[in-house]
Design an enzyme around this catalytic site. Sequence first.
Site, PDB file in Angstrom:
ATOM      1  N   CYS A 241       0.842  -1.217  -0.095  1.00  0.00           N
ATOM      2  CA  CYS A 241       0.036   0.105   0.015  1.00  0.00           C
ATOM      3  C   CYS A 241       0.889   1.349  -0.100  1.00  0.00           C
ATOM      4  O   CYS A 241       1.711   1.625   0.754  1.00  0.00           O
ATOM      5  CB  CYS A 241      -1.074   0.064   1.239  1.00  0.00           C
ATOM      6  SG  CYS A 241      -0.239  -0.463   2.726  1.00  0.00           S
TER       7      CYS A 241
ATOM      8  N   GLU B 214     -17.733 -15.954 -18.605  1.00  0.00           N
ATOM      9  CA  GLU B 214     -16.363 -16.070 -17.745  1.00  0.00           C
ATOM     10  C   GLU B 214     -15.488 -17.305 -18.187  1.00  0.00           C
ATOM     11  O   GLU B 214     -16.029 -18.441 -18.648  1.00  0.00           O
ATOM     12  CB  GLU B 214     -17.013 -16.410 -16.278  1.00  0.00           C
ATOM     13  CG  GLU B 214     -16.046 -16.780 -15.252  1.00  0.00           C
ATOM     14  CD  GLU B 214     -14.857 -15.898 -15.003  1.00  0.00           C
ATOM     15  OE1 GLU B 214     -14.933 -14.772 -14.997  1.00  0.00           O
ATOM     16  OE2 GLU B 214     -13.514 -16.401 -14.953  1.00  0.00           O
TER      17      GLU B 214
ATOM     18  N   ASP C 191     -17.076  -6.278 -16.674  1.00  0.00           N
ATOM     19  CA  ASP C 191     -15.990  -6.147 -15.549  1.00  0.00           C
ATOM     20  C   ASP C 191     -14.597  -6.943 -15.614  1.00  0.00           C
ATOM     21  O   ASP C 191     -14.531  -7.833 -15.155  1.00  0.00           O
ATOM     22  CB  ASP C 191     -16.815  -6.528 -14.402  1.00  0.00           C
ATOM     23  CG  ASP C 191     -16.134  -6.436 -12.841  1.00  0.00           C
ATOM     24  OD1 ASP C 191     -14.898  -5.610 -13.090  1.00  0.00           O
ATOM     25  OD2 ASP C 191     -16.642  -6.827 -12.038  1.00  0.00           O
TER      26      ASP C 191
ATOM     27  N   CYS D 192     -11.389  -1.905 -13.120  1.00  0.00           N
ATOM     28  CA  CYS D 192     -10.359  -1.492 -12.110  1.00  0.00           C
ATOM     29  C   CYS D 192      -9.004  -1.107 -12.433  1.00  0.00           C
ATOM     30  O   CYS D 192      -7.980  -1.012 -11.654  1.00  0.00           O
ATOM     31  CB  CYS D 192      -9.874  -3.159 -11.184  1.00  0.00           C
ATOM     32  SG  CYS D 192      -9.335  -4.366 -12.462  1.00  0.00           S
TER      33      CYS D 192
END
Length: 390
Positions: free
Chosen positions: A14, A264, A312, A339
């Site tokens: 992070c 998928e 997505d 994302c």
Amino acid sequence: MRRHCNLSGRCGGCTYANIPYADELLDKRVMEEKLLGRFSDVAPILQSGRITGYRCKVQAVCGMDDGRLVTGIYRKGTHKLIPVRSCPLEDERAGRILETIRSLCTRFGIIAYDEDMGFGDLRHVLIRLAAHNDEALVTLVTASDRLPHEADLAAAIHQKHPFVKGVVSVKNREKTSMVIPENPEMRIIYGKGYITDRLCGLSFRISPVSFYQVNPYMAERLYKIAMNMASLRPDDVAIDAYSGTGTIALIAASYGAGSVIGVESNPEAVRDAVENARMNGLGNVSFVNADASKYMKEAAKRGERCSVLFLDPPRSGATEEFLAAAGRMAPDRIVYISCSPESLQRDLRYIRRFLPYRIRGIQPVDMFPGSEHIETVVLLSRIREKSRKR
Ligand code: SAH
């Protein structure tokens, strides 16, 4: 909330630990504006309710130190293990389970796999946690067929943490940085091979290798934004491309779409999705195990249409093949959940140039506080022939 981490700058996980959340949001806002602001107004970032303890998927690398098993993370871009005792981003239940596993392995003489020496057994420990149910699933990734004392180890983990509903083992003999190889051999050592969680009023079963949002708390809000943008109706035929365990497809069906097809590529995730449809009693949803671009191309060739397209994709984004075929299937609304603002920018540029769609809204959602990542939802609507400017 405490965001302090002693490992910040070393583990690379992070970027924003030890920095106020407001500053992080400002940075993310600037990045979104820079990459996406040219397309349309970017709405203010939807902030995460939790800025610590939100990660429900934890992946630990195993190593040895002074004869004891340690777990941690590889330093960014290297294969050097940095031991981690607790991570502020992770659900604290995961830290407790890992602590137990470390001490049990040392007690049972289980040795971590050493890549350079090609010696040892335990490579990784994966922990999946449900956000709304008190359930966890532990996956032990091993280099050998079986860990010594694996049944005792699994039973002892469950005894100490009764919310661990399953312990499974996955063999990975490959010399690879992939934690779980493709087509893994999976074996249940204890309990069941999945957990169930609740999202948007539905139940979802999640297997060790199926994709599930790392932050299910914000995922719920993300999906609701996507549903509001899609304004589903009973006459809608929707496609959910890159559908994972079927979350968006099933929520869309429960939000009133007439029928939904999920596409998928991971067969394990498709199995979960089919089971999730059954478990929630949703009969108007089906799933196809295929590469999304290939599926769209073939469906377009067959002359199929859809009225709503959700996509997505992983960080790499969609492909030109996918987008071109999507244009031919002529959905009225496209809801793109991304994302990666970089690949989103590239795909929006393509859509704007080659397809008759207008961008109606860009909503960033902070799914990953502390890290440099951010999720973005975009609504596009098809320009009707008569309203097209000449
Ligand atoms: N919509 C789901 C999953 C999104 S993650 C959710 O919200 O939970 C992206 C998914 O795309 C993963 O499940 C991954 O297995 C799948 N995927 C990756 N490449 C793909 C491809 N080329 N075709 C179809 N699915 C793909």
